[in-house]
Structures are given as C-alpha cells and as structure tokens.
Design an enzyme around this catalytic site. Structure first.
Site, PDB file in Angstrom:
ATOM      1  N   HIS A 160     -45.240  -3.949   9.339  1.00  0.00           N
ATOM      2  CA  HIS A 160     -45.860  -2.618   9.325  1.00  0.00           C
ATOM      3  C   HIS A 160     -45.345  -1.801  10.516  1.00  0.00           C
ATOM      4  O   HIS A 160     -45.213  -2.341  11.600  1.00  0.00           O
ATOM      5  CB  HIS A 160     -47.381  -2.749   9.419  1.00  0.00           C
ATOM      6  CG  HIS A 160     -48.062  -1.427   9.571  1.00  0.00           C
ATOM      7  ND1 HIS A 160     -48.242  -0.582   8.500  1.00  0.00           N
ATOM      8  CD2 HIS A 160     -48.561  -0.794  10.673  1.00  0.00           C
ATOM      9  CE1 HIS A 160     -48.849   0.518   8.934  1.00  0.00           C
ATOM     10  NE2 HIS A 160     -49.051   0.411  10.253  1.00  0.00           N
ATOM     11  N   GLU A 177       0.854  -1.197   0.000  1.00  0.00           N
ATOM     12  CA  GLU A 177       0.000   0.000   0.000  1.00  0.00           C
ATOM     13  C   GLU A 177       0.884   1.238   0.000  1.00  0.00           C
ATOM     14  O   GLU A 177       1.789   1.362   0.804  1.00  0.00           O
ATOM     15  CB  GLU A 177      -0.915  -0.015   1.235  1.00  0.00           C
ATOM     16  CG  GLU A 177      -1.767   1.236   1.415  1.00  0.00           C
ATOM     17  CD  GLU A 177      -2.605   1.601   0.181  1.00  0.00           C
ATOM     18  OE1 GLU A 177      -3.422   0.791  -0.228  1.00  0.00           O
ATOM     19  OE2 GLU A 177      -2.395   2.714  -0.382  1.00  0.00           O
ATOM     20  N   GLY A 214      -6.866   0.825   3.411  1.00  0.00           N
ATOM     21  CA  GLY A 214      -8.321   0.806   3.208  1.00  0.00           C
ATOM     22  C   GLY A 214      -8.748   1.496   1.930  1.00  0.00           C
ATOM     23  O   GLY A 214      -9.895   1.370   1.509  1.00  0.00           O
ATOM     24  N   GLY A 215      -7.844   2.285   1.333  1.00  0.00           N
ATOM     25  CA  GLY A 215      -8.130   2.874   0.021  1.00  0.00           C
ATOM     26  C   GLY A 215      -9.218   3.937   0.030  1.00  0.00           C
ATOM     27  O   GLY A 215      -9.488   4.583   1.049  1.00  0.00           O
ATOM     28  N   THR A 216      -9.840   4.098  -1.133  1.00  0.00           N
ATOM     29  CA  THR A 216     -10.787   5.184  -1.361  1.00  0.00           C
ATOM     30  C   THR A 216     -11.983   5.136  -0.417  1.00  0.00           C
ATOM     31  O   THR A 216     -12.324   6.138   0.224  1.00  0.00           O
ATOM     32  CB  THR A 216     -11.314   5.103  -2.816  1.00  0.00           C
ATOM     33  OG1 THR A 216     -10.196   5.005  -3.701  1.00  0.00           O
ATOM     34  CG2 THR A 216     -12.139   6.314  -3.169  1.00  0.00           C
ATOM     35  N   CYS A 217     -12.639   3.993  -0.345  1.00  0.00           N
ATOM     36  CA  CYS A 217     -13.893   3.904   0.430  1.00  0.00           C
ATOM     37  C   CYS A 217     -13.660   4.348   1.866  1.00  0.00           C
ATOM     38  O   CYS A 217     -14.423   5.146   2.415  1.00  0.00           O
ATOM     39  CB  CYS A 217     -14.417   2.472   0.389  1.00  0.00           C
ATOM     40  SG  CYS A 217     -15.933   2.262   1.329  1.00  0.00           S
TER      41      CYS A 217
END
Ligand code: FAD
Length: 458
Positions: free
Chosen positions: A440, A33, A38-41
């Site tokens: 409901h 990395e 964790g990157g973009t998200c």
C-alpha cells in the site's frame, strides 16, 4: 566466399542476442545491418518515442501545477530542439551500445550493408558471398504507405521521419487511430500542437474491446484532440496553407487541414528486397515470412524472427522469438510461439496494459467466464496522484478460475498488468492474487478488490 556457422540478417531485437549466443558457444557468426544498429525499437520506435512520452508528460504535469500546489512562471512552452536532443542522446546511446556489444563479441563478424539471399545457404552483402548452414532473418518492418489519393503529391511524415522533427507542427493531422497514431497524437498535443486523428474504422484501437476504445477516446478528447472516425475515403491534397486530409465521414467536416500529416496506418515487413525467392522462403500475401511454431521457415536451416514473421509486432515478441530459437538450438528446450501469452501496452497517458484475450475473444470462444471492472477513480493511489482516468478489467474462466485476459487502463497500467500476466503463466487460479498481501498504496493492491467483483459475462 566466407563460411560461418550462422548468418544473422538484421540487428533488431532478436539478432544481436542470438549472435551473442552463437559467439558464447564458440561458433562463428556473421551479423549484417544495413542501417542503424538496434533496429526500429532503438532508433525509431519504442526508445525514442518513450523519451518523447516522458517530455510530454513532464510538460503536462507542469501545466497542471496549480492542482499540485505550485506555480509556473508564464506559459509552459516546449522547446522541440531540446526535446529532440534528449531523445537523440538516449536513443543514440542505445544504438551505440548494441554496435559496441556486437563488435566486442568473440567469433562474431559485423558487416554493414544490405543482405540478399543468393541461395538457401548463401547471402550476398557488399558483393561478398557469405555461406552458412543456419541463417536467421530479423529484418523487421517499416511504416506502410497506403495507396490513397494524393499520396504522391504531398509531403507526409511517418514514425521514422518524425524522429527528425525539431519544431512544433502547428496542426498535426494523424491518419490512423491505433497505437502509434494515438501515442504521437497525445504527445504532440502536449507539446502544444493542434492535433486531429483521422481513423477509417468506427472506433479507436479497433482491435480492443469497445469500452477501452471509448475510454481512450475520452482521454484524448479531454486534452483537446479532435477525433474523426469512419473516415472511409481518406485522401491528401496540397493547399495554399498546409495539407487537406479528406475524411468523407458520415458526419462531421469533410476534411481536416493540417500544417503536417503523419501516416500511422500499419507496418510492412522488410522482405521484398531480401531475395527470398532465391532461397525458396515462403511468405504470406502481405509479405510476412511463414514460420512454424519454432520459427523455422519452410526451408530447413532458415529461421525468421521478430516483426517480419507476422507472429508479433513488439520488442518483447521479437526478443521472445530469440529465446525460443536459442533454447531450441542450444538447450534442447522445446519452447514454442504458441506457449506465449499476448501482452502489450499502449503508451498514452495513462497507459493501457493488456494481456490475454479480449472480452470479444472470450465470448467467441464460448466458454463460461466471469468479468470484473473497477474504475481508477476509486483507486487511492490514482487519486493521490491526481490521475484517475481509466479502469481495470479482469476476465477469468468460471471453471478453472484461471485468468483469461485483462486490461489496466490507468496510472501504472503498463506495470500492474504483469501481476496478472505472471499468474497466467503460472496457470494458477486468480484466488492466488486474493490471498497475496500487496503493498500500500499501489494500484496493484486493488487487484484483489477488482477480483471480488467478478460476475458472469452479461
Ligand atoms: C513508433 C513505434 C513505437 C513502438 N513502440 C513500441 C513499444 O513501446 N513497445 C514495444 O514492444 N514495441 C514497440 N514498437 C514495435 C517495435 O519497435 C518492434 O516490434 C521491434 O523493433 C521489432 O524488432 P525486430 O527485431 O523485428 O526488427 P527491427 O527492430 O525492425 O530491426 C530490423 C533490422 O534489420 C535491418 N535490415 C532490414 N533488412 C535488412 C537487410 N536486407 N540487410 C541488412 N539489414 C536489414 C534493419 O535496418 C533493422 O535495423 C514500436 C514501433 C514503432 C514504429
């Protein structure tokens, strides 16, 4: 030279889970990395932006206090430093979680640095050569910078730099009226900025059906967001006070002057600095790595997962890529990308949940289909909550009775859509939903009602 069973480049939504799978199988894996884990998200996409959506929603509801029977003493003012601090905490925790998880995996070497191919089975990182028979590319993408006049002369923001904003822009002009632009637009409007969205196409979220584009525009404009469509010649120019975004529309003002400009005009895959040529890995003309139905590139032993393969642009598509690759490798389960059904959400408020085909795609397919639409204003849960914007729409195949596509633009739409999505995966007829007893009061309980209105496409 270090040898591994597998090398994974990037810690986005596919890489870490794949590393864990190799690790659990007792195989030696290296994961590389170059930025935050964790990157973009995790760092600049879903997670931080959805914390901002939550802050913006809270402010919006507080401003509507009188409708719900409470008073707020004075104006609702958003403290952007605190909003950012909340975002940073949540996003930071996730990134740290990914890093700790990876570092704790047996047989897994975590390397920080920029990876480049040296040959089809060798990768260089920090001057070290790593070698493996299997290499997985999960390098994601970044905000595109369009070649528009003035782009090099003015400061502009993108989804990543927006993460550092801890002040309220007086007037945020957003170039791009699709998912990222709309989400930023509504939340900054709710934080208190004046917001203008400038879109080149004739409508917002141009890939969706026209009724959705129109309804989303209505939602945005109801909150005082200015929308300019058909902006064919967008340009940027520094002014004494702020930045002028040239619009050059057929009608409307010729420019929008903002204190800040956010560019939200698409994504570019992070593939140009990977040494793909040295590995012989093919890309398309936009830089997306070409893959087959099981995500293998043209070079045996190299796979591409997530946004960089152009087969999806979401966290769940990237994670699904991981599942497809892992199941093929470890479980002899021959899953394919073409088995998945398109699904995603647009996180404006109310959200849009989407699955399957659009009306336009169904029409183009030429099949006999039925369609039903139902306004949220007639859904009891929606009017109990005071959130009645939007509509539900479901399309089914007239012969098989299977659901072809659906859109739920309304409160809870991002969750409700899964009822339809799961029935689609089950390849069951829509009548199954009509025979189910739903809870409901929920939005989902109206799905049988919507389906009772099915009629042939006009
Ligand atoms: C503003 C915004 C909001 C979004 N919201 C949502 C949402 O609500 N829901 C949703 O599903 N999706 C959303 N997305 C999309 C989602 O973030 C991406 O689809 C997802 O993160 C893609 O993950 P990935 O696995 O392809 O790679 P990424 O998450 O992009 O990670 C790739 C990683 O690889 C690293 N890397 C790149 N090149 C190299 C190299 N040469 N060497 C070493 N490391 C490298 C990068 O640093 C990065 O950490 C959003 C995106 C944006 C921009």
């Amino acid at each position: 030279m270090k040898n591994y069973d597998a090398i994974i480049i990037g810690t986005g939504q596919a890489g870490p889970s794949l590393a864990a799978r190799f690790s659990a199988a007792g195989l030696k894996v290296a994961i590389i990395e170059r930025d935050k884990f964790g990157g973009t998200c995790v760092n600049t996409g879903c997670i931080p932006t959805k914390t901002l959506v939550a802050s913006a929603y809270a402010a919006h509801v507080a401003r509507r206090g009188a409708e719900y029977g409470f008073d707020v003493n004075g104006d609702v003012r958003v403290d952007m430093k605190r909003v950012k601090a909340r975002k940073d905490k949540i996003s930071g925790r996730s990134s740290k979680g990914v890093e700790e998880w990876l570092r704790g995996l047996k047989n897994c070497t975590v390397i920080q640095g920029h990876a480049r191919f040296q040959s089809p089975h060798a990768v260089v990182v920090n001057d070290e050569v790593l070698q493996a028979d299997k290499i997985f590319i999960n390098v994601g993408g970044r905000a595109s910078v369009p070649d528009m006049p003035g782009i090099h002369d003015v400061p502009f923001l993108n989804n990543s730099s927006m993460m550092n904003v801890d002040f309220l822009p007086e007037h945020l002009v957003i170039v791009g009226g699709s998912y990222i632009g709309l989400e930023f637009g509504q939340r900054y409007r709710r934080f208190g900025s004046e917001v203008t969205i400038v879109e080149m196409g004739p409508r917002l979220i141009g890939r969706e059906d026209e009724d959705l584009s129109a309804a989303v525009r209505e939602i945005m404009e109801a909150e005082g967001i200015h929308i300019h469509l058909n902006a064919k010649c967008i340009s940027l120019e520094k002014r004494e006070k702020g930045i002028a975004v040239g619009i050059d529309c057929d009608d409307g003002p010729p420019e929008a002057i903002g204190s800040h400009v956010l560019l939200a005009v698409g994504r570019t895959p992070n593939t140009s600095d990977l040494g793909l040529d040295r590995a012989g890995v093919a890309t398309d003309d936009r830089g997306y790595i070409t893959v087959d139905d099981q995500l293998q590139t043209n070079v045996p032993g190299i796979w591409a997962l997530g946004d960089c393969n152009g087969r999806g642009a979401f966290t769940h598509t990237s994670y699904n890529d991981y599942e497809i690759v892992a199941d093929n490798l470890f479980n002899a389960d021959h899953r394919r990308v073409s088995d998945r059904i398109q699904a995603y959400a647009l996180y404006i408020d109310p959200p849009l949940g989407r699955c399957g085909m659009t009306d336009a795609e169904i029409r183009k397919s030429g099949r006999a289909a039925l369609i039903a639409k139902y306004p949220m204003v007639r859904v009891s849960r929606a009017f109990e909550k005071g959130e009645t914007q939007g509509f539900m729409k479901i399309c089914v195949d007239a012969e098989t009775k299977q659901i072809l596509g659906a859109a739920i633009l309304g409160t809870g739409g991002d969750e409700v859509i899964h009822v339809l999505l799961d029935v689609m995966y089950a390849k069951a007829p829509y009548t199954v939903i009509q025979r189910a007893m739903h809870i409901h009061p929920t939005v989902s309980e109206y799905l049988p009602t919507v389906l009772s209105k099915l009629e042939p496409f006009a």
